[in-house]
Design a protein around this motif. Structure first.
Motif, mmCIF file in Angstrom:
data_model
loop_
_atom_site.group_PDB
_atom_site.id
_atom_site.type_symbol
_atom_site.label_atom_id
_atom_site.label_comp_id
_atom_site.label_asym_id
_atom_site.label_seq_id
_atom_site.Cartn_x
_atom_site.Cartn_y
_atom_site.Cartn_z
ATOM 1 N N VAL A 212 0.841 -1.196 0.000
ATOM 2 C CA VAL A 212 0.000 0.000 0.000
ATOM 3 C C VAL A 212 0.878 1.247 0.000
ATOM 4 O O VAL A 212 1.897 1.303 0.699
ATOM 5 N N VAL A 214 0.158 5.334 0.627
ATOM 6 C CA VAL A 214 -0.773 6.413 0.969
ATOM 7 C C VAL A 214 0.009 7.718 0.820
ATOM 8 O O VAL A 214 1.064 7.879 1.438
ATOM 9 N N THR A 273 -8.711 6.393 -5.034
ATOM 10 C CA THR A 273 -8.212 5.032 -4.836
ATOM 11 C C THR A 273 -7.815 4.424 -6.176
ATOM 12 O O THR A 273 -8.597 4.461 -7.138
ATOM 13 N N ASN A 296 -11.877 4.594 -7.763
ATOM 14 C CA ASN A 296 -12.703 5.616 -7.133
ATOM 15 C C ASN A 296 -12.002 6.961 -7.308
ATOM 16 O O ASN A 296 -10.923 7.174 -6.766
ATOM 17 N N ARG A 322 -4.516 6.767 -2.655
ATOM 18 C CA ARG A 322 -4.205 5.437 -2.123
ATOM 19 C C ARG A 322 -3.924 4.491 -3.287
ATOM 20 O O ARG A 322 -4.757 4.369 -4.203
ATOM 21 N N TYR A 324 -3.033 0.531 -4.203
ATOM 22 C CA TYR A 324 -3.018 -0.833 -3.672
ATOM 23 C C TYR A 324 -2.499 -1.788 -4.738
ATOM 24 O O TYR A 324 -2.906 -1.695 -5.919
ATOM 25 N N THR A 339 -15.619 1.016 -2.705
ATOM 26 C CA THR A 339 -15.094 2.381 -2.598
ATOM 27 C C THR A 339 -15.992 3.390 -3.279
ATOM 28 O O THR A 339 -15.770 4.595 -3.169
#
Length: 590
Positions: A212, A214, A273, A296, A322, A324, A339
């Protein structure tokens, strides 16, 4: 890939461009419409409005699926730079949109027709008017200042009383190369991208065996992401861009364009996201993202891109991002759905999860194990499925509207089908065989909608590829109804069965095409006799065209026994359908 300017220079020497457009300026705009907007030859020719009294509008194209009206101004320059003059021409065109009637009064004949189409489209409050300035050169600093000022003016316009929003984008030489590259890559839209994050403004971790990132990502890095404009960045999203005319996107736009508020953008926004197949850390804040997809944030990124000139000047504007690392497709789909549930999504974007659709999907895939029913936008058809048995929800809705509702004039409008008419249209338990048959009939129609024009369709019909095929589908259903002396709607699968058994599929389609030609010719002649302008796109969107098609079918079969006794006999004996295979028309609010 070769330099895009060289590609354009070479391609506009082809016969299509030389024979249909008098100068390189028009040829360049036509090339853009064909290669970037992906119009076919007839559609591109129909879109061009350049010439005397063009009111600074070189082309007009209405994208019904995306609900965008593109107003294009092109400048084909071989020099290194272009000044602010074209920008002011676009501003001139925009200023005239406040009074379409006056604009139409002084326009050339092609533009008059297009303005009428625009006015009809704008009756629906979900359209966005997109002004595009395209050039083969680079804009000077003075031109960029004017571009910035115009975009700022648009962002500050109070359009609360309008039924549409307005965007302005510029595409220079570099932009053409980027756009052309994106189109070339659409057949393989896996996106790889390297991001550069600022020290102290990101963190990396691992959660649930998932890598991840962020980050507080600068807005000016966001506009570098590939695939925003063409939508390829959002394949796994539940929806594509809805324009910037909704409340949330307007607020995003105003925050970006306000130098006193843009610094708080990070705190105003919920974040974006993205998922990737793989994340590779390169050091110094650089990360290589493989198979990048935003699940998203589609609306936000499109709005940010629409304010690109202001975004480039905002050093203090950030957004929460974010990333992933999710290579598993089912897990990625789950993240995409979850999301997107926190913000309002229009009904048509969530119909894929409705009880009626899930039931129909299950029944269809049980009947055709080698087929697939794609219910979500951007859903990829599995490689092991037979494409002839694969159907898509949006097109099924449009086909049902033309056949069962007998309103082909409404088939182009996805919004109305999946909002206003959804519960009426999908209340029936449609058989999988009927869903397949509708797809079969439409596939046969589209196979004939080519440059060669095997059906001999009128030129006006061929240019309306987004509308007229549904009128031909409707005409096919009415041919079967007429042959069986019925006023109700025939079963598509039963029609296909009897037509296939008697080798009449192509004959039925040809008869329907003949009647559709007669209907549009009759309307054109009627307009001429009454000294009215005939606008094909408005005709196909009006319910009166349905009556014209039915009248043409009635006339055709009245004369058929005299004109072609053999065909008359074949139809009488070859397309008989039991009355139990006819049903009442699905009622629409007219």
């Amino acid at each position: 890939m070769a330099n895009v300017l060289e590609i354009i220079k070479n391609e506009i020497t082809q016969d299509y461009y030389k024979n249909n457009f008098p100068n390189d300026g028009q040829r360049f705009v036509a090339w853009y419409m064909r290669n970037i907007h992906l119009l076919d030859q007839r559609q591109a020719k129909d879109a061009i409005t350049d010439g005397a009294n063009d009111k600074q509008i070189d082309a007009v194209y209405i994208d019904e699926d995306e609900q965008k009206i593109y107003i294009v101004q092109g400048k084909y320059y071989l020099g290194e730079s272009v000044d602010a003059t074209p920008v002011r021409e676009v501003i001139s065109a925009w200023s005239q949109f406040s009074n379409l009637a006056q604009l139409q009064e002084n326009a050339n004949s092609k533009l008059k027709t297009k303005i009428s189409e625009i006015a009809t489209a704008l009756e629906d409050d979900s359209y966005c008017v997109c002004f595009e300035l395209i050039t083969t050169s680079i804009f000077t600093d003075a031109a960029m200042d004017d571009i910035h000022s115009f975009q700022t003016k648009l962002s500050e316009e109070d359009d609360a009383e309008l039924n549409y929003s307005t965007q302005f984008s510029v595409v220079d030489k570099q932009g053409l190369e980027d756009a052309y590259s994106c189109v070339i890559e659409q057949t393989n839209p896996t996106l790889n991208h390297t991001i550069k994050l600022e020290a102290g403004k990101y963190m990396t971790t691992e959660l649930g065996a998932t890598s991840v990132i962020v980050a507080a990502m600068p807005l000016k890095e966001c506009i570098k992401l590939p695939g925003i404009k063409d939508g390829s960045l959002f394949q796994k999203n539940v929806r594509q861009s809805l324009g910037i005319n909704n409340t949330v996107n307007k607020k995003i736009k105003k925050t970006i364009n306000d130098p006193n508020k843009c610094g708080d953008f990070f705190f105003f926004h919920n974040g974006i996201t993205a998922i990737c197949n793989k994340i590779e850390e390169c050091g110094n804040g650089e990360f290589k993202l493989y198979g990048l997809n935003v699940v998203n944030g589609c609306q936000s990124l499109n709005t940010i891109l629409s304010c690109s000139e202001n975004v480039r000047k905002r050093d203090d504007a950030y957004v929460l991002f974010r990333f992933y690392e999710i290579p598993q497709r089912d897990r990625a789909d789950s993240i995409s759905i979850n999301t997107n549930t926190q913000s309002a999504v229009k009904a048509r974007d969530l119909r894929s999860n409705s009880k009626q659709i899930l039931k129909l999907k299950k029944a269809y895939e049980a009947k055709y194990s080698n087929g697939f029913f794609a219910t979500k936008r951007g859903e990829i058809i599995p490689a092991d499925k037979d494409k002839q048995y694969c159907i898509e929800l949006s097109y099924l809705g449009k086909n049902l509207t033309a056949w069962y509702m007998q309103r082909p004039n409404l088939s182009y409008g996805e919004t109305k089908i999946f909002d206003k008419y959804f519960n009426t249209l999908f209340k029936n338990d449609y058989l999988p065989e009927d869903a397949y048959a509708l797809s079969f009939w439409m596939r046969k129609i589209m196979d004939a909608w080519t440059q060669e024009n095997p059906l001999g369709l009128e030129e006006e019909l061929l240019t309306m590829k987004a509308y007229a095929p549904y009128h031909l589908l409707f005409a096919i259903s009415m041919v079967f109804a007429k042959c069986n002396n019925q006023t109700n709607v025939p079963s598509p699968s039963e029609c296909l069965k009897v037509a296939s058994e008697n080798n009449l599929v192509d004959s039925i389609i040809n008869i329907a095409a003949n009647c559709l030609n007669s209907a549009i010719s009759a309307e054109k002649n009627n307009c001429e006799q009454n000294n009215r302008s005939f606008i094909p796109q408005n005709w196909v969107k009006n319910k009166s065209c349905n009556a014209g098609i039915m009248s043409a079918i009635q006339n055709y079969f009245s004369f058929l026994p005299t004109m072609n006794k053999e065909m008359d006999s074949k139809l009488k004996n070859g397309v008989k359908i039991d009355s139990k295979y006819f049903s009442y028309r699905v009622q629409a609010e007219d």
